[in-house]
Motif scaffolding. Structure first.
Motif, PDB file in Angstrom:
ATOM      1  N   CYS A 137       0.844  -1.196   0.000  1.00  0.00           N
ATOM      2  CA  CYS A 137       0.000   0.000   0.000  1.00  0.00           C
ATOM      3  C   CYS A 137       0.881   1.247   0.000  1.00  0.00           C
ATOM      4  O   CYS A 137       1.848   1.332   0.755  1.00  0.00           O
ATOM      5  N   CYS A 141      -2.447   5.444   6.420  1.00  0.00           N
ATOM      6  CA  CYS A 141      -3.658   5.954   7.062  1.00  0.00           C
ATOM      7  C   CYS A 141      -3.580   5.837   8.582  1.00  0.00           C
ATOM      8  O   CYS A 141      -3.064   4.848   9.120  1.00  0.00           O
ATOM      9  N   CYS A 144      -5.252   2.489   9.991  1.00  0.00           N
ATOM     10  CA  CYS A 144      -5.061   1.238   9.244  1.00  0.00           C
ATOM     11  C   CYS A 144      -4.953   0.021  10.172  1.00  0.00           C
ATOM     12  O   CYS A 144      -4.032  -0.074  10.985  1.00  0.00           O
ATOM     13  N   GLY A 181      -3.890  -3.895   2.630  1.00  0.00           N
ATOM     14  CA  GLY A 181      -3.234  -3.233   1.514  1.00  0.00           C
ATOM     15  C   GLY A 181      -4.205  -2.553   0.544  1.00  0.00           C
ATOM     16  O   GLY A 181      -5.371  -2.373   0.832  1.00  0.00           O
ATOM     17  N   ARG A 244      -5.016  10.243   5.526  1.00  0.00           N
ATOM     18  CA  ARG A 244      -4.545   9.130   4.695  1.00  0.00           C
ATOM     19  C   ARG A 244      -3.040   9.191   4.414  1.00  0.00           C
ATOM     20  O   ARG A 244      -2.488   8.292   3.793  1.00  0.00           O
TER      21      ARG A 244
END
Ligand code: SF4
Length: 413
Positions: A137, A141, A144, A181, A244
């Motif tokens: 990824c 974030c 996450c 991801g 993000r």
């Protein structure tokens, strides 16, 4: 058995996204009361037809109807859901219910009926699976939940993902959500896997919007995808981008909505309602934006202290939870909002009915192919990978059902 490490995957790179202004897209939620009533009537007719097809006797049909009515009462109380959306020839009422007409919708009703009045010789109850297909990824974030696994060596091959899909389809799973991801990094695999799947399951991809180009949206649709869940955590671009960890995140998300819309994919906007975000002003500004973008669903997620949030005090206050619940109730059940996007707020029902995860109605498979109660309640409970003929899959599923890991799971559904 130890999973094989995959080292030769090639990822699809995203081209630089062009700057977009905020589009105004046609609504997918039905605006006319007459059309809404007609479509609701068609759902009822379809359910009656399916009940008769599955059960064949008035007594058994009556038993199933009583069960379904009781289930609805438990889930909605006195509330009557009335909103319906139309996308690409199918009608949608709930995010976690396949659209009708479709083989997936018929299979979903079959599993519900089979719980009450068994007719097909199995005890399968799973409706949906979250399948994390990549550890890669480009974002970072705040919330996450896969943070600790991110950007490690990949484990799942395309063949593994294909086997996992086939395995869950054999268990009558009617919705599969590919996550990561960032799953759009493996768009070639997504397309190949869904093209090879059999009918009876709706496929969704959960994405930040990264690599969700017009061309890729069209490829997903043609392969057989139903919808896309796009993470958008604030109506203000700068705040979403900060959350993000990417200056392109807002632009990618909004552009992905437009491309998905154009391709005929159902769009769900997923919002992690943090303590900082959760005010009435923000919620209604977000709803306005979602309406402008013509999305079908808004999903409200409450932050949990796992992954990147581990060890942090991220829980919402009781007053903020009340704000979210009020927003959910108004958006879905007040007549002023019948033509606005449909809100999916699992936490609302979870607090009243208990948890539906832990392989009861859904489960989470991580990027190693291991099963968990849900994406937030992570405790490996055996592998879902088909490495040997007798690989303990059924035993792992059964054990997951009894273990769960969240206090909500103690309540009966
Ligand atoms: S939440 Fe999703 S998009 Fe964000 S860092 Fe984690 S995997 Fe990437």
């Amino acid at each position: 058995m130890e999973a094989t490490l995959i080292t030769d995957l090639t990822y699809v790179e995203a081209p630089a996204a062009p700057v977009v202004s905020l589009p105004s897209l046609p609504p997918t939620v039905v605006q006319s009361g007459l059309k809404r009533s007609l479509l609701t009537g068609l759902f009822q007719l379809a359910e009656a037809r399916l009940l008769w097809r599955f059960l064949r006797t008035p007594a058994r049909v009556g038993e199933a109807i009583r069960y379904v009515e009781e289930l609805k009462r438990e889930y909605y109380g006195d509330l009557k859901p009335r909103k319906v959306a139309r996308v690409a020839g199918r009608s949608y009422r709930e995010y976690y219910e396949p659209g009708r007409p479709s083989a997936a919708y018929d299979a979903y009703v079959a599993t519900t009926v089979n719980r009450a009045v068994p007719f097909r010789g199995d005890a399968d109850t799973l409706n949906l699976v979250f399948l994390a297909i990549t550890k890669k990824c480009p974002l970072a974030c705040e919330h996450c939940f896969e943070w600790d696994a991110l950007n490690q060596k990949e484990v799942l091959s395309r063949a593994d993902i294909q086997d996992l899909v086939a395995r869950f389809q054999a268990r009558h799973v009617t919705q599969i959500f590919f996550s990561g991801g960032e799953p759009m990094l493996r768009v070639n695999d997504l397309v190949a896997v869904v093209e090879a799947a059999r009918p009876g399951t709706d496929f969704w991809v959960i994405t930040s919007g990264f690599n969700f180009t017009r061309e890729n949206a069209g490829r997903l649709k043609r392969a057989g995808f139903t919808g896309v869940t796009i993470s958008l955590d604030h109506h203000e671009p700068a705040r979403h981008n900060a959350f993000r960890g990417s200056a392109q995140a807002y632009q990618n998300a909004v552009q992905a909505v437009a491309f998905a819309h154009e391709a005929g994919l159902v769009v769900n906007l997923s919002l992690c309602a943090t303590a900082e975000f959760t005010t009435g002003t923000n919620l209604w500004a977000y709803a306005e934006l979602a309406r402008q973008l013509g999305v079908t669903f808004i999903q409200l997620l409450e932050p949990r202290a796992v992954g990147h949030y581990a060890g942090q005090a991220v829980d919402l206050s009781p007053a903020q939870l009340a704000l979210l619940e009020d927003f959910y109730l108004k958006m879905n059940f007040a007549s002023d909002y019948f033509s606005w996007p449909i809100v999916h707020y699992y936490g609302y029902h979870q607090r009243r009915m208990g948890c539906a995860g832990a392989a009861d109605r859904f489960l989470y498979v991580d990027t190693d192919g291991d099963m968990h109660a849900c994406p937030f309640c992570q405790k490996k409970s055996g592998s879902a990978l088909c490495r040997t003929a007798d690989d303990g899959f059924d035993a792992a599923l059964a054990s997951l059902k009894t273990r769960g890991c969240h206090p909500f799971s103690q309540a009966a559904l």
